[in-house]
Design a protein around this motif. Sequence first.
Motif, PDB file in Angstrom:
ATOM      1  N   THR A 191       0.834  -1.205   0.000  1.00 35.20           N
ATOM      2  CA  THR A 191       0.000   0.000   0.000  1.00 35.20           C
ATOM      3  C   THR A 191       0.867   1.253   0.000  1.00 35.20           C
ATOM      4  O   THR A 191       1.888   1.323   0.678  1.00 35.20           O
ATOM      5  CB  THR A 191      -0.916   0.038   1.227  1.00 35.20           C
ATOM      6  N   THR A 192       0.435   2.241  -0.761  1.00 35.34           N
ATOM      7  CA  THR A 192       1.174   3.503  -0.817  1.00 35.34           C
ATOM      8  C   THR A 192       0.993   4.305   0.464  1.00 35.34           C
ATOM      9  O   THR A 192       1.856   5.111   0.815  1.00 35.34           O
ATOM     10  CB  THR A 192       0.704   4.340  -2.011  1.00 35.34           C
ATOM     11  N   LEU A 193      -0.122   4.084   1.179  1.00 37.09           N
ATOM     12  CA  LEU A 193      -0.368   4.830   2.411  1.00 37.09           C
ATOM     13  C   LEU A 193       0.709   4.553   3.450  1.00 37.09           C
ATOM     14  O   LEU A 193       1.187   5.473   4.125  1.00 37.09           O
ATOM     15  CB  LEU A 193      -1.748   4.481   2.977  1.00 37.09           C
ATOM     16  N   ASP A 194       1.100   3.296   3.595  1.00 38.88           N
ATOM     17  CA  ASP A 194       2.125   2.943   4.574  1.00 38.88           C
ATOM     18  C   ASP A 194       3.431   3.674   4.279  1.00 38.88           C
ATOM     19  O   ASP A 194       4.070   4.218   5.184  1.00 38.88           O
ATOM     20  CB  ASP A 194       2.353   1.430   4.573  1.00 38.88           C
ATOM     21  N   SER A 195       3.827   3.661   3.023  1.00 37.29           N
ATOM     22  CA  SER A 195       5.060   4.350   2.641  1.00 37.29           C
ATOM     23  C   SER A 195       4.945   5.848   2.865  1.00 37.29           C
ATOM     24  O   SER A 195       5.897   6.502   3.313  1.00 37.29           O
ATOM     25  CB  SER A 195       5.380   4.059   1.173  1.00 37.29           C
ATOM     26  N   ALA A 196       3.770   6.398   2.581  1.00 40.40           N
ATOM     27  CA  ALA A 196       3.562   7.837   2.750  1.00 40.40           C
ATOM     28  C   ALA A 196       3.663   8.235   4.222  1.00 40.40           C
ATOM     29  O   ALA A 196       4.183   9.313   4.540  1.00 40.40           O
ATOM     30  CB  ALA A 196       2.202   8.230   2.182  1.00 40.40           C
ATOM     31  N   ILE A 197       3.170   7.379   5.105  1.00 43.64           N
ATOM     32  CA  ILE A 197       3.229   7.678   6.544  1.00 43.64           C
ATOM     33  C   ILE A 197       4.677   7.681   7.023  1.00 43.64           C
ATOM     34  O   ILE A 197       5.083   8.559   7.800  1.00 43.64           O
ATOM     35  CB  ILE A 197       2.369   6.676   7.336  1.00 43.64           C
ATOM     36  N   ILE A 198       5.468   6.716   6.575  1.00 46.12           N
ATOM     37  CA  ILE A 198       6.877   6.699   6.965  1.00 46.12           C
ATOM     38  C   ILE A 198       7.590   7.944   6.436  1.00 46.12           C
ATOM     39  O   ILE A 198       8.371   8.590   7.155  1.00 46.12           O
ATOM     40  CB  ILE A 198       7.565   5.424   6.449  1.00 46.12           C
ATOM     41  N   GLU A 199       7.305   8.299   5.205  1.00 42.20           N
ATOM     42  CA  GLU A 199       7.926   9.496   4.615  1.00 42.20           C
ATOM     43  C   GLU A 199       7.555  10.749   5.399  1.00 42.20           C
ATOM     44  O   GLU A 199       8.392  11.627   5.637  1.00 42.20           O
ATOM     45  CB  GLU A 199       7.506   9.637   3.155  1.00 42.20           C
ATOM     46  N   GLN A 200       6.286  10.842   5.824  1.00 44.31           N
ATOM     47  CA  GLN A 200       5.856  12.004   6.601  1.00 44.31           C
ATOM     48  C   GLN A 200       6.510  12.018   7.975  1.00 44.31           C
ATOM     49  O   GLN A 200       6.892  13.080   8.487  1.00 44.31           O
ATOM     50  CB  GLN A 200       4.330  12.009   6.739  1.00 44.31           C
ATOM     51  N   ALA A 201       6.655  10.831   8.575  1.00 42.91           N
ATOM     52  CA  ALA A 201       7.310  10.747   9.891  1.00 42.91           C
ATOM     53  C   ALA A 201       8.762  11.215   9.787  1.00 42.91           C
ATOM     54  O   ALA A 201       9.250  11.948  10.652  1.00 42.91           O
ATOM     55  CB  ALA A 201       7.244   9.315  10.418  1.00 42.91           C
TER      56      ALA A 201
END
Length: 259
Positions: A191-201
């Motif tokens: 999922t792209t959401l998981d990667s996006a959350i790590i990037e935002q963190a």
Amino acid sequence: MGITISFGIQKGGVGKTTTTAICAYLLARKSKVLAVDFDSQGNLTAFLTQRNIYDFEGHTVLQAMMERNPTPYIQTVADNLDVLPAEDLLATFARYTYTQQKGDPNVILCDTLRVVKDDYDYILIDLPPNLGEQTINGLTASDYAVVMLQTEPFCFDALDRYIELLQHIQERTNPNLRLSGILATMMDSRTTLDSAIIEQAIKDYEDVVFKSVIRRRARIKEFSIQGLQSKTRADNSALRPYQDFVKELKERVKESATR
């Protein structure tokens, strides 16, 4: 004197217990480790001992804190690895602190673990999914805090509040507490959401975020039923991300100690 590290965030199901258990297992290969189950669900106890948590009724971390002595209640799991168990009655801890406790109720676990701190290289604390008395006690007893980040929106939203609690603990009860980092867990690489959350963190917290990332694996779930082991290629593949994390965590602790 042993290094005490807690694993927490005020949300359930984010991998706190699994991470604590596997880190304890890996550290115990070369170091003496005590795993402290500080969640009344007792999942860490069940995970490490492969026994029913009610086998330890009357012989848990709750009784240890009442006596300020964990020694009679520590259970040996394997060479170099012990656990201080928990079961449902730990949920009464808050009532105990306000009806029976004399002095500062936030230092009960700290005072209790101090008795055995010289006996271990590492003491790992599995904290409950809330910001109540148990979490405050666990952080007050900790030298370092690992903040768990399951890669989903609700857990990400909890980060700021948990870090604010760490700052509160530093100001009020434990000035020596250090944030070792934020660990991304249970990532679904599909999922792209998981990667996006790590990037935002990483954008928000920069180097505080560990480079190690724990991804979802079916074998990890099986460990909770079959016990931790490293016999097969599947076992070692599942453990490898945790090995990377443990190495990174030890490096951060060592670096922090030299400042």
